[in-house]
Design a protein around this motif. Structure first.
Motif, PDB file in Angstrom:
ATOM      1  N   THR A 108       0.991  -1.120  -0.030  1.00  0.00           N
ATOM      2  CA  THR A 108       0.166  -0.021  -0.108  1.00  0.00           C
ATOM      3  C   THR A 108       0.619   1.268  -0.190  1.00  0.00           C
ATOM      4  OG1 THR A 108      -1.849   1.059   1.241  1.00  0.00           O
ATOM      5  CG2 THR A 108      -0.228   0.253   2.509  1.00  0.00           C
ATOM      6  N   LEU A 144      -4.367  -5.968   3.245  1.00  0.00           N
ATOM      7  CA  LEU A 144      -3.267  -4.830   3.657  1.00  0.00           C
ATOM      8  C   LEU A 144      -2.283  -5.099   4.479  1.00  0.00           C
ATOM      9  CD1 LEU A 144      -6.272  -2.192   3.939  1.00  0.00           C
ATOM     10  CD2 LEU A 144      -4.645  -2.257   2.043  1.00  0.00           C
ATOM     11  N   ARG A 204       1.200   6.368   5.393  1.00  0.00           N
ATOM     12  CA  ARG A 204       0.981   5.287   4.237  1.00  0.00           C
ATOM     13  C   ARG A 204      -0.176   6.302   3.637  1.00  0.00           C
ATOM     14  NH1 ARG A 204      -0.898  -0.170   6.733  1.00  0.00           N
ATOM     15  NH2 ARG A 204       0.492   0.238   8.490  1.00  0.00           N
ATOM     16  N   ASP A 205      -0.062   5.869   2.214  1.00  0.00           N
ATOM     17  CA  ASP A 205      -1.152   6.488   1.248  1.00  0.00           C
ATOM     18  C   ASP A 205      -0.964   8.164   1.291  1.00  0.00           C
ATOM     19  OD1 ASP A 205      -2.139   4.192   0.973  1.00  0.00           O
ATOM     20  OD2 ASP A 205      -3.729   4.589   2.712  1.00  0.00           O
TER      21      ASP A 205
END
Ligand code: URA
Length: 190
Positions: free
Chosen positions: A29, A52, A73-74
């Motif tokens: 991710t 995930l 994250r992201d």
């Protein structure tokens, strides 16, 4: 090929026996233009259930270290694993499972082109940095290969088992922040 196309291919992978026991493939991710990649060992039970990486207890600890140095994250990193499917009973992934899975990681590197790779724990460090790498002795050290900086830190699951090592790990993350300032262009400006 872009990262979403790679993900789509990976989700149907049957290159090793782990495909028979997995619930979900855990591709990884994060953002496609991440300059920093974190690589763990392989999915555990929660990761297998949700598809995930690092969503269990060790993932929550990892997120705290990441947030402490401005990583999310992201937003500005990518998090993946050496093997994309859960080894039964969380055993170490077998050499043939790692070999079968490595092409997915290589493609992830090729597409993302990170400037910094952080190995989380022994399995990742020995696969990516050196087969005889000692995380206990060599965590926090840096090596450069092909214009990419590599380091390893203690696996968050190991820190849950042995909290006295947490300050050592924190120093590794502070050094990661420093290295990001030195070699990255947009990690802290997105
Ligand atoms: N441990 C790992 O190494 N990877 C995960 O995704 C979760 C736990």
């Amino acid at each position: 090929m872009d990262l979403d196309q790679l993900r789509a291919g990976c989700l149907g992978c049957q290159k090793c026996g782990l495909c028979a026991t997995r619930t979900n493939v855990v591709f990884g991710t994060g953002v496609a233009d991440a300059e920093v990649m974190f690589i763990g060992e392989g999915p555990g039970q929660q990761e297998d259930e949700q598809g995930l990486p690092f969503v269990g207890r060790s993932g929550q600890l990892l997120d705290r270290y990441l947030e402490a140095i401005g990583l999310f994250r992201d937003k500005n990193i990518f998090i993946g694993n050496i093997v994309k499917c859960r080894p039964p009973q969380n055993r170490d992934p077998l050499p043939e499972e790692r070999q079968a899975c490595l092409p997915w990681l290589r493609e992830q590197f090729r597409l993302i082109q990170p400037k910094i790779v952080v190995c989380l724990g022994r399995i990742a460090a020995q696969q990516i940095i050196r087969p005889d790498f000692s995380v206990t002795k060599e965590h926090g050290q840096w090596t450069q290969k092909g214009g990419v900086w590599f380091t390893a830190t203690l696996h968050p699951a190991a820190l849950l088992r042995n909290p006295r090592q947490k300050p050592d790990a924190f120093e590794d993350y502070v050094a990661i922040r420093q290295k990001i300032h030195e070699v990255c262009t947009h990690t802290y400006t997105v």
